[in-house]
Design a protein around this motif. Structure first.
Motif, PDB file in Angstrom:
ATOM      1  N   ILE A   7      58.590  22.763  49.901  1.00 22.86           N
ATOM      2  CA  ILE A   7      58.507  22.171  51.234  1.00 22.86           C
ATOM      3  C   ILE A   7      59.911  22.003  51.794  1.00 22.86           C
ATOM      4  N   THR A   8      60.004  22.049  53.108  1.00 24.13           N
ATOM      5  CA  THR A   8      61.290  21.905  53.779  1.00 24.13           C
ATOM      6  C   THR A   8      61.082  21.573  55.249  1.00 24.13           C
ATOM      7  N   THR A   9      62.106  21.000  55.857  1.00 22.25           N
ATOM      8  CA  THR A   9      62.098  20.798  57.300  1.00 22.25           C
ATOM      9  C   THR A   9      62.941  21.871  57.993  1.00 22.25           C
ATOM     10  N   ARG A  33      52.033  23.751  58.022  1.00 16.00           N
ATOM     11  CA  ARG A  33      52.988  22.797  58.597  1.00 16.00           C
ATOM     12  C   ARG A  33      52.338  21.424  58.643  1.00 16.00           C
ATOM     13  N   HIS A  34      53.171  20.397  58.465  1.00 13.44           N
ATOM     14  CA  HIS A  34      52.665  19.022  58.373  1.00 13.44           C
ATOM     15  C   HIS A  34      53.624  18.068  59.072  1.00 13.44           C
ATOM     16  N   ARG A  35      53.081  16.986  59.575  1.00  8.42           N
ATOM     17  CA  ARG A  35      53.890  15.986  60.277  1.00  8.42           C
ATOM     18  C   ARG A  35      54.505  14.946  59.341  1.00  8.42           C
ATOM     19  N   THR A  36      54.019  14.902  58.097  1.00 11.48           N
ATOM     20  CA  THR A  36      54.589  13.954  57.132  1.00 11.48           C
ATOM     21  C   THR A  36      54.949  14.663  55.833  1.00 11.48           C
ATOM     22  N   LYS A  37      55.935  14.109  55.154  1.00 10.03           N
ATOM     23  CA  LYS A  37      56.345  14.630  53.864  1.00 10.03           C
ATOM     24  C   LYS A  37      55.224  14.460  52.843  1.00 10.03           C
ATOM     25  N   THR A  38      54.512  13.342  52.926  1.00 13.50           N
ATOM     26  CA  THR A  38      53.411  13.074  51.998  1.00 13.50           C
ATOM     27  C   THR A  38      52.344  14.161  52.091  1.00 13.50           C
ATOM     28  N   ALA A  42      51.436  17.027  49.205  1.00 12.80           N
ATOM     29  CA  ALA A  42      50.084  17.234  48.685  1.00 12.80           C
ATOM     30  C   ALA A  42      49.684  18.706  48.801  1.00 12.80           C
ATOM     31  N   ALA A  43      50.009  19.337  49.922  1.00 10.22           N
ATOM     32  CA  ALA A  43      49.707  20.752  50.120  1.00 10.22           C
ATOM     33  C   ALA A  43      50.495  21.618  49.138  1.00 10.22           C
ATOM     34  N   GLU A  44      51.762  21.269  48.908  1.00 13.76           N
ATOM     35  CA  GLU A  44      52.589  22.009  47.948  1.00 13.76           C
ATOM     36  C   GLU A  44      51.961  21.970  46.563  1.00 13.76           C
ATOM     37  N   THR A  45      51.574  20.800  46.117  1.00  6.67           N
ATOM     38  CA  THR A  45      50.982  20.635  44.796  1.00  6.67           C
ATOM     39  C   THR A  45      49.691  21.440  44.669  1.00  6.67           C
ATOM     40  N   ASN A  66      58.844  17.669  60.837  1.00  5.89           N
ATOM     41  CA  ASN A  66      58.132  18.940  60.934  1.00  5.89           C
ATOM     42  C   ASN A  66      58.290  19.651  59.595  1.00  5.89           C
ATOM     43  N   TRP A  67      57.433  19.326  58.651  1.00 10.18           N
ATOM     44  CA  TRP A  67      57.511  19.858  57.300  1.00 10.18           C
ATOM     45  C   TRP A  67      56.751  21.170  57.184  1.00 10.18           C
ATOM     46  N   ALA A  68      57.341  22.124  56.502  1.00  8.40           N
ATOM     47  CA  ALA A  68      56.703  23.414  56.248  1.00  8.40           C
ATOM     48  C   ALA A  68      56.511  23.586  54.745  1.00  8.40           C
TER      49      ALA A  68
END
Length: 74
Positions: A7-9, A33-38, A42-45, A66-68
């Motif tokens: 994950i990264t911004t 893409r996600h609005r929160t790191k949390t 979760a998506a990364e895992t 803006n997390w990817a």
């Protein structure tokens, strides 16, 4: 073939970093893409388990942003 999920911004900067680590990097893809790191974490895992890729949960960065979630093979 090995793969990694992360994950990264800043996807461009992160891709350049990994290109320096893996000369044979290919198939760089933003999976979601996600609005929160949390949420991104979760998506990364989930993706790392599903695709059987290496991942390193954790790291610095703001909770809101803006997390990817990215994927690549090497």
């Amino acid at each position: 073939m090995a793969c990694r999920i992360g994950i990264t911004t800043n996807p461009g900067e992160r891709k350049r970093y990994w290109e320096g680590q893996h000369r044979n990097l290919r198939n760089w893809t933003i999976l979601s893409r996600h609005r929160t790191k949390t949420a991104a974490q979760a998506a990364e895992t989930l993706e790392a388990r599903r695709r059987r890729c290496q991942a390193s949960p954790g790291g610095a960065g703001p909770e809101q942003g803006n997390w990817a979630v990215y994927y690549f093979e090497y």
